[in-house]
Design an enzyme around this catalytic site. Structure first.
Site, short mmCIF file in Angstrom:
data_model
loop_
_atom_site.label_atom_id
_atom_site.label_comp_id
_atom_site.label_asym_id
_atom_site.label_seq_id
_atom_site.Cartn_x
_atom_site.Cartn_y
_atom_site.Cartn_z
N CYS A 1 1.49 51.18 29.98
CA CYS A 1 1.99 51.75 28.89
C CYS A 1 3.30 52.55 29.52
O CYS A 1 2.72 53.66 30.25
CB CYS A 1 1.17 52.48 27.94
SG CYS A 1 2.10 53.68 26.69
N CYS B 1 6.18 50.53 23.10
CA CYS B 1 5.73 52.05 22.95
C CYS B 1 6.05 52.77 24.16
O CYS B 1 5.97 52.41 25.42
CB CYS B 1 4.14 52.02 23.00
SG CYS B 1 3.37 53.30 23.42
N CYS C 1 2.42 61.25 26.87
CA CYS C 1 1.11 61.23 26.51
C CYS C 1 0.18 61.37 27.56
O CYS C 1 0.61 60.96 28.81
CB CYS C 1 0.77 59.57 26.09
SG CYS C 1 -0.80 59.41 25.61
N GLU D 1 10.75 58.52 20.42
CA GLU D 1 11.42 57.44 19.66
C GLU D 1 10.56 56.86 18.56
O GLU D 1 9.52 57.34 18.29
CB GLU D 1 11.70 56.33 21.15
CG GLU D 1 10.16 55.88 21.22
CD GLU D 1 10.16 55.03 22.40
OE1 GLU D 1 10.72 55.42 23.42
OE2 GLU D 1 9.38 54.29 22.60
N CYS E 1 7.19 52.70 12.99
CA CYS E 1 6.35 53.06 14.20
C CYS E 1 6.78 54.41 14.72
O CYS E 1 8.00 54.42 14.96
CB CYS E 1 6.28 51.96 15.13
SG CYS E 1 5.38 52.45 16.42
N CYS F 1 -2.66 55.30 30.22
CA CYS F 1 -2.80 53.98 30.32
C CYS F 1 -1.90 53.26 31.23
O CYS F 1 -0.73 53.53 31.01
CB CYS F 1 -2.64 53.43 28.93
SG CYS F 1 -3.82 54.12 27.54
#
Ligand code: SAH
Ligand code: SF4
Length: 356
Positions: A126, A343, A119, A92, A112, A123
């Site tokens: 997130c 995010c 990922c 995205e 962004c 985290c």
């Protein structure tokens, strides 16, 4: 599968074109068609002879991203697009318009973008971390997100003014492709997007920060800190077990000294977790003497994490404590919360819907 046109820099493209027996200036024409006119189909390259347009069509892909969902926030200031990559994975990119900030001399169009599908850093707060790592994006797939929005804005007589690498993924885990994408977008003969208008955000990969500092790039650095003690930070960000706070801040000091540039520390304000006055005081102590700025943003809620966003008063108090101790701090407004513009939130949702 044909290679993606955005994966080539001008010198590689020149080599291909001259191997076809064409003069080198044809490569520059193609380059400018791609990066100045934002053409994304071989037929669009009308200044080229027909046989060369056909050659382009046979050789390259021009559209690596298929938009599958476009969402506009209620205030119309934030547009989020979910894209499908050639292999079916989703990423995205978000466009944020800032028109009403009177202290700015001009309005901003900040983009962004993502550097990975998923990922690996995990985290806990997130959405991208919660979905895990799928793969690195190629430099061309990173570039293509910018070209998509550049074209969209061009239709409205506007341009991208800032690019932040804060979408899905850890840019320093995909270092080479990320820097190649920045270099390609920075090319004066092409898109010519100034290095100082990029910001890379990292969760704190210390060797990469050192490398970045040594390269003395003009690109801005943001570091996601979120906690002042190792135990707390490791619980939120597993990367901290490998690169604890003291090492991370030492690398940041190195960066600030080497480049003379200010480091931005990102701080997701989580109620009762990292927004107390005591935490703010400790943070100010940690950052003393470091050329920096703290960017605090109330947490965006995600499915996999129970933490809540700090309220306005709490955030304001946090900011005041830092400022009183000489650490500049901005509390950001959350943008596009109604469209899950935080995010990785949208792609994570799409992929969990697929899995279901
Ligand atoms: N991987 C890089 C860049 C992408 S994340 C990094 O971690 O820095 C961009 C920013 O969004 C980071 O500061 C990250 O900590 C923050 N972030 C992630 N999830 C968030 C959430 N749910 N609420 C607020 N900020 C979040
Ligand atoms: Fe990855 Fe950044 Fe999300 Fe952490 S915050 S999981 S590093 S994208």
């Amino acid at each position: 599968m044909k290679p993606l046109i955005y994966d080539f820099d001008l010198s590689a493209l020149t080599e291909i074109v001259t191997n076809w027996g064409e003069p080198a200036y044809r490569a520059v024409q193609i380059w400018q068609g791609v990066y100045r006119n934002f053409w994304n189909a071989p037929e669009a390259f009308t200044p080229l002879p027909k046989n060369l347009r056909e050659r382009l069509a046979e050789t390259f892909t021009f559209q690596p991203l298929t938009p599958t969902l476009k969402l506009d926030s209620r205030d119309g200031q934030t547009r989020k697009t979910l894209f499908r990559l050639a292999d079916g994975l989703q990423i995205e990119a978000v466009l944020m318009r800032y028109d009403n900030e009177t202290y700015r001399s001009r309005s901003r169009r900040t983009l962004c973008i993502s550097t990975q599908a998923g990922c690996a850093m995990g985290c806990v707060f997130c959405a991208t971390g919660q979905m895990g790592f799928r793969r690195h994006l190629t430099s061309g797939e990173i570039v293509a997100q910018v070209m998509y929005y550049a074209r969209l804005l061009q239709e409205q007589g506007e341009t991208v003014t800032n690019i932040v690498l804060m979408g899905m993924g850890e840019p320093f885990h995909n270092y080479d492709n990320t820097m190649a994408a920045i270099d390609r977008l920075n090319d004066p003969q092409g898109y010519n997007f100034g290095a100082r208008r990029f910001t890379i955000s990292t969760s704190g990969l210390v060797p990469a920060i050192r490398r970045f500092a040594a390269e003395k790039r003009q690109v801005n650095l943001a570091v996601s800190l979120h906690a002042v003690e190792d135990e707390a930070r490791s619980a939120m960000m597993p990367v901290n077990k490998k690169y604890p706070i003291a090492e991370l801040l030492a690398a940041c000091r190195e960066y600030a000294q080497a480049t003379g540039r200010r480091v931005t520390f990102e701080w997701a304000l989580i109620e009762g977790v990292n927004d107390t006055p005591e935490t703010a005081r400790k943070l100010a102590d940690l950052l003393q003497g470091l050329l920096c700025h703290v960017n605090a943003i109330p947490l965006n809620p995600t499915r996999g994490y129970s933490g809540r966003a700090s309220g306005r008063e709490r955030a304001e108090e946090f900011r005041k404590i830092l400022e009183a101790r000489g650490i500049p701090c901005t509390v950001r407004v959350r943008r596009g919360i109604d469209i899950q513009a935080g995010c990785g939130q949208l792609a994570a949702r799409a992929s969990s819907a697929e899995a279901a």
